[in-house]
Design an enzyme around this catalytic site. Structure first.
Site, mmCIF file in Angstrom:
data_model
loop_
_atom_site.group_PDB
_atom_site.id
_atom_site.type_symbol
_atom_site.label_atom_id
_atom_site.label_comp_id
_atom_site.label_asym_id
_atom_site.label_seq_id
_atom_site.Cartn_x
_atom_site.Cartn_y
_atom_site.Cartn_z
ATOM 1 N N LYS A 1 0.838 -1.215 0.000
ATOM 2 C CA LYS A 1 0.000 0.000 0.000
ATOM 3 C C LYS A 1 0.866 1.256 0.000
ATOM 4 O O LYS A 1 0.693 2.136 -0.828
ATOM 5 C CB LYS A 1 -0.918 0.045 1.239
ATOM 6 C CG LYS A 1 -1.941 -1.067 1.320
ATOM 7 C CD LYS A 1 -2.909 -0.847 2.487
ATOM 8 C CE LYS A 1 -2.258 -0.841 3.870
ATOM 9 N NZ LYS A 1 -1.741 -2.156 4.294
ATOM 10 N N ARG B 1 -9.723 1.349 8.517
ATOM 11 C CA ARG B 1 -9.308 -0.015 8.863
ATOM 12 C C ARG B 1 -10.380 -0.746 9.650
ATOM 13 O O ARG B 1 -10.171 -1.902 10.027
ATOM 14 C CB ARG B 1 -8.071 0.064 9.737
ATOM 15 C CG ARG B 1 -6.797 -0.371 9.046
ATOM 16 C CD ARG B 1 -5.731 -0.099 10.049
ATOM 17 N NE ARG B 1 -4.536 -0.826 9.909
ATOM 18 C CZ ARG B 1 -3.441 -0.367 9.305
ATOM 19 N NH1 ARG B 1 -3.477 0.782 8.686
ATOM 20 N NH2 ARG B 1 -2.346 -1.062 9.322
ATOM 21 N N ARG C 1 11.655 -5.952 6.368
ATOM 22 C CA ARG C 1 11.378 -4.565 5.990
ATOM 23 C C ARG C 1 12.201 -3.571 6.803
ATOM 24 O O ARG C 1 12.435 -3.758 7.994
ATOM 25 C CB ARG C 1 9.883 -4.292 6.208
ATOM 26 C CG ARG C 1 9.483 -2.875 5.877
ATOM 27 C CD ARG C 1 8.013 -2.763 5.610
ATOM 28 N NE ARG C 1 7.202 -2.845 6.814
ATOM 29 C CZ ARG C 1 5.884 -2.658 6.804
ATOM 30 N NH1 ARG C 1 5.249 -2.425 5.673
ATOM 31 N NH2 ARG C 1 5.211 -2.747 7.920
ATOM 32 N N ARG D 1 10.833 -1.482 12.078
ATOM 33 C CA ARG D 1 9.703 -1.137 12.947
ATOM 34 C C ARG D 1 9.549 -2.182 14.045
ATOM 35 O O ARG D 1 9.698 -3.375 13.804
ATOM 36 C CB ARG D 1 8.419 -1.059 12.121
ATOM 37 C CG ARG D 1 8.285 0.260 11.395
ATOM 38 C CD ARG D 1 7.195 0.244 10.361
ATOM 39 N NE ARG D 1 5.940 -0.356 10.824
ATOM 40 C CZ ARG D 1 4.852 -0.421 10.080
ATOM 41 N NH1 ARG D 1 4.839 0.067 8.852
ATOM 42 N NH2 ARG D 1 3.753 -0.974 10.543
ATOM 43 N N ARG E 1 -0.888 -8.872 13.704
ATOM 44 C CA ARG E 1 -1.400 -7.894 12.733
ATOM 45 C C ARG E 1 -2.207 -8.572 11.637
ATOM 46 O O ARG E 1 -3.197 -8.031 11.168
ATOM 47 C CB ARG E 1 -0.239 -7.099 12.135
ATOM 48 C CG ARG E 1 0.302 -6.077 13.126
ATOM 49 C CD ARG E 1 1.693 -5.643 12.789
ATOM 50 N NE ARG E 1 1.764 -4.877 11.567
ATOM 51 C CZ ARG E 1 2.867 -4.781 10.818
ATOM 52 N NH1 ARG E 1 3.967 -5.409 11.187
ATOM 53 N NH2 ARG E 1 2.848 -4.069 9.738
HETATM 54 P P1 ADP Z 1 0.935 -1.762 7.989
HETATM 55 O O1 ADP Z 1 -0.040 -1.518 6.875
HETATM 56 O O2 ADP Z 1 2.300 -2.050 7.525
HETATM 57 O O3 ADP Z 1 0.444 -2.693 9.031
HETATM 58 P P2 ADP Z 1 0.626 0.976 9.065
HETATM 59 O O4 ADP Z 1 1.836 1.804 8.988
HETATM 60 O O5 ADP Z 1 -0.501 1.302 8.157
HETATM 61 O O6 ADP Z 1 1.150 -0.493 8.869
HETATM 62 O O7 ADP Z 1 0.075 0.949 10.573
HETATM 63 C C1 ADP Z 1 0.894 0.631 11.674
HETATM 64 C C2 ADP Z 1 0.081 0.593 12.950
HETATM 65 O O8 ADP Z 1 -0.505 1.887 13.177
HETATM 66 C C3 ADP Z 1 -1.102 -0.361 12.945
HETATM 67 O O9 ADP Z 1 -0.725 -1.666 13.292
HETATM 68 C C4 ADP Z 1 -2.011 0.294 13.988
HETATM 69 O O10 ADP Z 1 -1.566 0.048 15.292
HETATM 70 C C5 ADP Z 1 -1.807 1.772 13.713
HETATM 71 N N1 ADP Z 1 -2.788 2.292 12.702
HETATM 72 C C6 ADP Z 1 -2.502 2.798 11.471
HETATM 73 N N2 ADP Z 1 -3.619 3.174 10.824
HETATM 74 C C7 ADP Z 1 -4.653 2.887 11.665
HETATM 75 C C8 ADP Z 1 -6.067 3.020 11.570
HETATM 76 N N3 ADP Z 1 -6.659 3.517 10.467
HETATM 77 N N4 ADP Z 1 -6.806 2.608 12.635
HETATM 78 C C9 ADP Z 1 -6.238 2.109 13.755
HETATM 79 N N5 ADP Z 1 -4.915 1.938 13.898
HETATM 80 C C10 ADP Z 1 -4.121 2.327 12.869
#
Ligand code: ADP
Ligand code: ZN
Length: 210
Positions: free
Chosen positions: A13, A88, A122, A153, A164
């Site tokens: 993404k 999400r 990553r 991370r 996750r």
């Molecule tokens: P990835 O898609 O690689 O899992 P992101 O960078 O999008 O990672 O998100 C990392 C973390 O940030 C998620 O695991 C969550 O804890 C938090 N997060 C990000 N976007 C949201 C969202 N829209 N709602 C709730 N938590 C979020």
């Protein structure tokens, strides 16, 4: 074009959203990047979000909805934007429909075993959001885009990756049906053997970009 990028962690993404941002000149809005910045800067939001993120759980809806609602008011969103990692949950999607008009929800799909390999190797840049994989870094430790030192991370550890994926399946995957029913869904099956460029071309085709 107002876009949402859906899909499991590691599907690409962020990578494709960044390319699209450069090509279309519209901002990529990543709630994950915004939250990581907040944690790094030690803001109230960051303090509230940190433990959830490290465990691989979602941050409460109330905390993220406000970030996005505010961000979409900025001038640079007038021509369009790419929401990367938001919504999400169905609750976030319902809130979004109150303040945004989405044209396409692009679903990037990828098999679990590939996701695990990708996430565990990553490396990311906390400054510009750049994402890399150790297999192509050849030992390089800084961001090719901005020079910042790359980091792994905390939530890219094996136990957290599994959580996750579970969180994605339970809380986020229902959005695929949600946007299908609204007639906004397009899906791109990412080919793990293909190059980023090849997969990006599939994203462009799905979006109808000539
Ligand atoms: P990835 O898609 O690689 O899992 P992101 O960078 O999008 O990672 O998100 C990392 C973390 O940030 C998620 O695991 C969550 O804890 C938090 N997060 C990000 N976007 C949201 C969202 N829209 N709602 C709730 N938590 C979020
Ligand atoms: Zn960078």
């Amino acid at each position: 074009m107002n876009l949402i990028f859906l899909g499991p962690p590691g599907a690409g993404k962020g990578t494709h959203a960044q390319r699209l941002m450069n090509e279309l000149g519209i901002p990529q809005i990543s709630t994950g990047d915004a939250l990581r910045q907040a944690v790094k800067n030690g803001t109230e939001l960051g303090k509230a979000a940190k433990a959830y993120m490290e465990a691989g759980d979602l941050v409460p809806d109330e905390l993220v909805i406000g970030i996005v609602e505010e961000r979409l008011k900025a001038d640079d969103c007038r021509k369009g934007y790419i929401l990367d990692g938001f919504p999400r949950t169905v609750k976030q999607a319902e809130a979004l429909s109150g303040f945004a008009d989405i044209d396409v929800a692009l679903n990037l799909s990828l098999a679990d075993e590939v996701i695990i390999k990708r996430l565990s190797g990553r490396r990311v840049c906390l400054k510009c959001g750049g994402t890399y994989h150790v297999s192509t870094l050849n030992g390089r430790e800084d961001c090719a885009n901005c020079g910042e030192k790359l980091v792994q991370r905390k939530d890219d550890s094996p136990e957290t990756i599994q959580n996750r994926l579970n969180v994605y399946a339970v809380q986020t995957a229902p959005l695929i049906d949600y946007y299908q029913q609204k007639g906004l869904l397009k899906t791109v099956e990412c080919q793990p053997e293909a190059t980023v460029e090849e997969n990006y071309q599939r994203v462009r085709e799905a979006l109808g970009i000539a």
